[in-house]
Design an enzyme around this catalytic site. Structure first.
Site, PDB file in Angstrom:
ATOM      1  CB  SER A 323      -0.921  -0.001   1.221  1.00 36.03           C
ATOM      2  OG  SER A 323      -1.681   1.181   1.256  1.00 36.03           O
ATOM      3  CG  ASP A 324       1.517   5.519  -2.388  1.00 36.70           C
ATOM      4  OD1 ASP A 324       2.745   5.564  -2.320  1.00 36.70           O
ATOM      5  OD2 ASP A 324       0.804   6.525  -2.537  1.00 36.70           O
ATOM      6  CE  LYS A 325       4.209   8.458   4.297  1.00 40.82           C
ATOM      7  NZ  LYS A 325       3.394   9.688   4.556  1.00 40.82           N
ATOM      8  CB  THR A 328      -2.812   4.877  -0.266  1.00 39.84           C
ATOM      9  OG1 THR A 328      -2.550   5.340  -1.587  1.00 39.84           O
ATOM     10  CG2 THR A 328      -3.550   3.561  -0.333  1.00 39.84           C
TER      11      THR A 328
END
Length: 872
Positions: A323-325, A328
């Site tokens: 997961s992109d931080k 997101t």
């Protein structure tokens, strides 16, 4: 103007053109601060091509023809050819229609997929301010060439990779490219990338890379090169391989016997045709595609749009979610933490003074965060800003002259703590505490902002510091915990520093084993076993560039993981395309949406949990159909072969086989709406289990068919045409009853079937019965024998259900967890589930994830206490 052509293109993000001294760069590029001549620009345009992303186009006719290539299409095509050779024209046209319909469904599904490259192209600037022949012009950005001098202004999208010329520093927003949550300062001589946005300042720059040689272009190239074969496609191919090998072996066996017995060639070919038709799961690709299409509509109701149907099956099997931080897991909006103050000054006062040194209309990220932190708007409005000095590279701070509510004048300033300290008269008293707090904030991933106040000009007092951070998205913590409970490992991926990544990861409950992506080494080489293990064990990755994301996903895939990736920016596009299931979150860029397999419309990550649950239900439906279809194919295949070898007679005709396929598989489309239970672990095609259960059910079916064949011909003394009708009805009815067995792992009554499935089965079998009773394309059977076939098929279905349960116990025994393991279960699972329920009860209301978690924790502890409390 200098007309010497450039000596090199920027082939790599580590290219010397990014770091060469400016005089050397100009020499190497054959240009100067005055830019190029129009004639030179035209010459270079021919050499380098347009400043745009080259799009690889697929010939649509060849794409359509590709659907006629593969094990299952080959089997259908062979049946079509044989039908023509033996002049069975009804068979010929019916089978040809099935072949064409399968190809058209597959082609249309893929044709609907989004084009990531087109979206990336749309992201580029349309116009550029360029100096040609000593004059400023506004050509299309696609006409830029290395050596051009461009002007970059506030709000501009940088049109190509460029190096800044002399002037003041500028602020550049690179979040969509690098994932950095804050604008970065670019100084003269520094590089800026195409696709980034100028947030503050104005400066000229020399273009050093265009088109696919830019940082942006390399991202697009990675999107084009990212091709991942679907596990669904692999499963269909394995089933096709299994059946075609079996069919070829049985046809070869029949040919040997035919030659040995001296049978006529034409008769033998007819036998082979019927056998081949029986072996083909003609509608399997269509039924599975329709099942996923129906699932896509169900996911759309949950605000998850599927752009690639096979992604549904992939999402069901995802065991690692990268997961992109920024944007997101977090909100991509700066917020204030608890301020640090000196001399007992109230924190609210420090925030107020910082807000007075801010200006909302500038839309500066930091200014908006500070103003948003003011609790009392009335107090802010009661003050009048007489003069405002915006941030500039010389002073490195903002200042304001303010008239307070009491009419007195004072001064406020905010900026980097070190800058504010230098101008403060009390610096000696507070310096040690300030520096200690700066380190503490940095260790927690916060950015510090110093604040000063003065009652007289140039007599500044350092009053405090404001920590700025990018807060987690609403309900992210409970969502992540719920995903982990369902067997999905979350790995955070960010371009931010390790400290920021570690603090965010801690807040979300992900763990703090954060790996520095720069330590991964040469990304062009395969990962060593040590690197691969480090990637598998990591809770997240910091200082990540697009090529790192691509590499991380590739390593995980090579080590047996089905990888999902969430993201929202251009920088995420290659990884979204490479991942087994790319998920573009709400508010994502067009490039990210086009590269992704699933696009979320609802904000936050909670919809991913719903999507995973729904995809696992869809997978269960597909798995049930696959077992059913293989079992029925084997049943008909073995029965036909043995009948031909033993009795030199085929008990059903090719037309009967095609009619069974049309009626049964047509009705089976309703399985897409069936009631199923999802499992709390990732799904995967277990072909050994699927083929084992299918084979057991198929063999039992052959025994039942031969018994009925024996009864019809030897006991009831039926003629062979009537026996064929008897066997047709038996195969049709028994086949549809089989779906009620394969749709559950337990007894057939353990999960109630959907009404639409029941209606479809009753409807098609009524038609099949009427065809047999009145003899359409076959000898009439009559109602008495039709009733006998139904009773016979139901009895055998009950027997088969018991056999199925035994087969599951043998081939896939379920281990029951020990009492100790249950007792040691992490209570966070119960807390996360309840927190998620509370969130959904609020109907995605105000962000209060921590309150939800605490409330769920309190409820869970109360329930545990109540269980332990002895009864009165």
């Amino acid at each position: 103007m200098v007309s010497k052509p450039p000596e090199a293109k920027s082939k790599d993000n580590k290219d010397p053109l990014k770091t060469l001294a400016m005089p050397e760069l100009m020499k190497k590029l054959g240009t100067s601060a005055d830019g190029l001549t129009q004639a030179e620009a035209v010459k270079r345009q021919a050499q380098y091509g347009p400043n745009e992303i080259a799009e690889k186009k697929t010939n649509q006719y060849l794409k359509f023809l590709s659907y006629f290539w593969g094990p299952i299409p080959w089997m259908i095509e062979a049946a079509v050819i044989l039908s023509g050779v033996v002049r069975h024209w009804l068979d010929f046209f019916v089978i040809l229609a099935l072949l064409l319909s399968n190809a058209m469904v597959g082609f249309w599904e893929e044709h609907q997929a989004g084009d990531a490259i087109a979206a990336l192209k749309a992201r580029l600037a349309i116009k550029a301010k360029v100096k040609r022949d000593g004059k400023w012009e506004d050509p299309k950005a696609s006409e830029l060439v290395p050596g051009d001098v461009v002007r970059l202004r506030l709000g501009d999208i940088v049109p190509a990779d460029a190096r800044l010329l002399d002037g003041d520093s500028i602020e550049v927003d690179q979040s969509a490219l690098t994932g950095e949550s804050l604008p970065v300062t670019a100084n003269p001589g520094g590089a800026v990338y195409s696709g980034s946005i100028i947030r503050q300042g104005e400066i000229d720059a020399i273009v050093y890379a265009t088109g696919t040689n830019t940082y942006f272009g390399k991202t697009a190239e990675m999107v084009q090169s990212a091709q991942t074969a679907s596990h669904f496609q692999k499963a269909v191919l394995k089933i096709g391989d299994y059946l075609i090998i079996l069919a070829v072996a049985l046809v070869a066996l029949i040919l040997v016997f035919a030659l040995f017995r001296g049978d006529k060639v034409l008769t033998t070919l007819e036998f082979c045709l019927v056998l081949l038709v029986a072996a083909i799961p003609v509608a399997m690709p269509t039924v599975l595609s329709v099942t996923m299409a129906v699932g896509a509509r169900l996911l759309a109701k949950k605000e998850a749009i599927v752009t690639r149907l096979s992604a549904i099956e992939e999402l069901a099997g995802v065991d690692v979610l990268c997961s992109d931080k920024t944007g997101t897991l977090t909100q991509n909006k700066l917020k204030l933490g608890d301020p640090f103050t000196v001399d007992g000054i109230a924190p609210d006062k420090v925030i107020l003074w910082a807000a007075l040194a801010s200006r909302a209309e500038d839309k500066d990220t930091i200014d908006l965060a500070v103003i948003g932190g003011v609790k009392d708007d009335k107090e802010l409005k009661s003050c009048q800003v007489l003069h405002f000095m915006p941030f500039d590279p010389v002073h490195k701070r903002t200042e304001a002259t303010v008239k307070g509510a009491d009419g007195k004048q004072f001064f406020v300033a905010k900026g980097a703590p070190q800058v504010i300290l230098k101008m403060a008269i009390n610096a000696g008293d507070v310096k040690e505490a300030v520096e200690k707090t700066i380190l503490e904030f940095a260790g927690r991933g916060y950015r510090s902002l110093g604040v000063a106040r003065a009652d007289e000009q140039d007599k500044w007092k350092f009053v405090g510091m404001l920590p700025l951070f990018d807060p987690p998205r609403e309900q992210a913590k409970a969502t992540i915990a719920s995903a982990v409970q369902m067997g999905v490992k979350i790995k955070m991926v960010t371009g931010d520093q390790i400290a920021i990544a570690r603090e965010t990861s801690k807040q979300l409950g992900l763990g703090t084993n954060i790996l520095d992506a720069t330590s991964l080494g040469d990304l062009k080489k395969d990962a060593t076993p040590e690197q691969a293990k480090a990637i598998e064990d990591a809770d997240g990755f910091a200082q990540v560039f697009p090529e790192h994301k691509f590499y991380i996903i590739d390593v995980l895939q090579k080590h047996g993981h089905i990888v999902g990736m969430t993201g929202d920016g251009v920088n995420d596009a290659p990884a979204l395309k490479k991942a087994d299931c790319g998920i573009a979150v709400s508010g994502a860029t067009d490039a990210a949406r086009a590269a992704a397999s699933i696009v979320l419309l609802a904000s936050g990550l909670s919809v991913i949990i719903d999507a995973i649950k729904e995809s696992r239900r869809i997978f269960q439906r597909m798995n049930s159909y696959a077992i059913y279809r293989i079992a029925e194919t084997l049943r008909v295949l073995f029965f036909m072969t043995l009948a031909i070898l033993v009795f030199n007679f085929y008990p059903v005709t090719a037309v009967m086989i095609v009619m069974i396929a049309l009626l049964n598989d047509g009705a089976i489309l309703s399985i897409a709406y069936d009631n199923v239970l999802y499992r709390n672990k990732p799904e995967a095609w277990n072909m050994r289990l699927v083929l084992s259960i299918s084979t057991v059910l198929g063999v039992i079916g052959v025994a039942a068919a031969f018994l009925l064949f024996y009864l019809g011909e030897r006991v009831f003394q039926m003629d062979r045409l009537t026996v064929q009708t008897l066997m047709y009805l038996k195969l049709s009815v028994a086949g549809h009853l089989t779906i009620f067995l394969t749709r559950t792992r337990g007894p057939f009554w353990s999960i109630r079937p959907a009404k639409i499935l029941l209606i479809a089965v009753v409807g098609t079998q009524t038609i099949a019965t009427l065809i047999a009773v009145y003899g359409v394309f076959m000898a009439p059977l009559g109602w008495k024998w039709a009733g006998f076939v139904w009773a016979y098929a139901i009895v055998w279905a009950l027997i088969n259900d018991r056999v199925k349960l035994l087969a599951y116990r043998i081939f896939d025994p379920i281990k029951k967890p020990s009492v100790q393991a249950n007792a040691a279960a992490d209570e966070s699972k119960a807390i996360s589930a309840r927190a998620f329920e509370i969130y959904q009860e609020r109907v995605h209301g105000m962000s209060q994830q921590d309150q939800d978690w605490l409330e769920a924790e309190r409820e869970t502890h109360l329930e545990e206490a109540a269980k332990k409390k002895p009864a009165a």
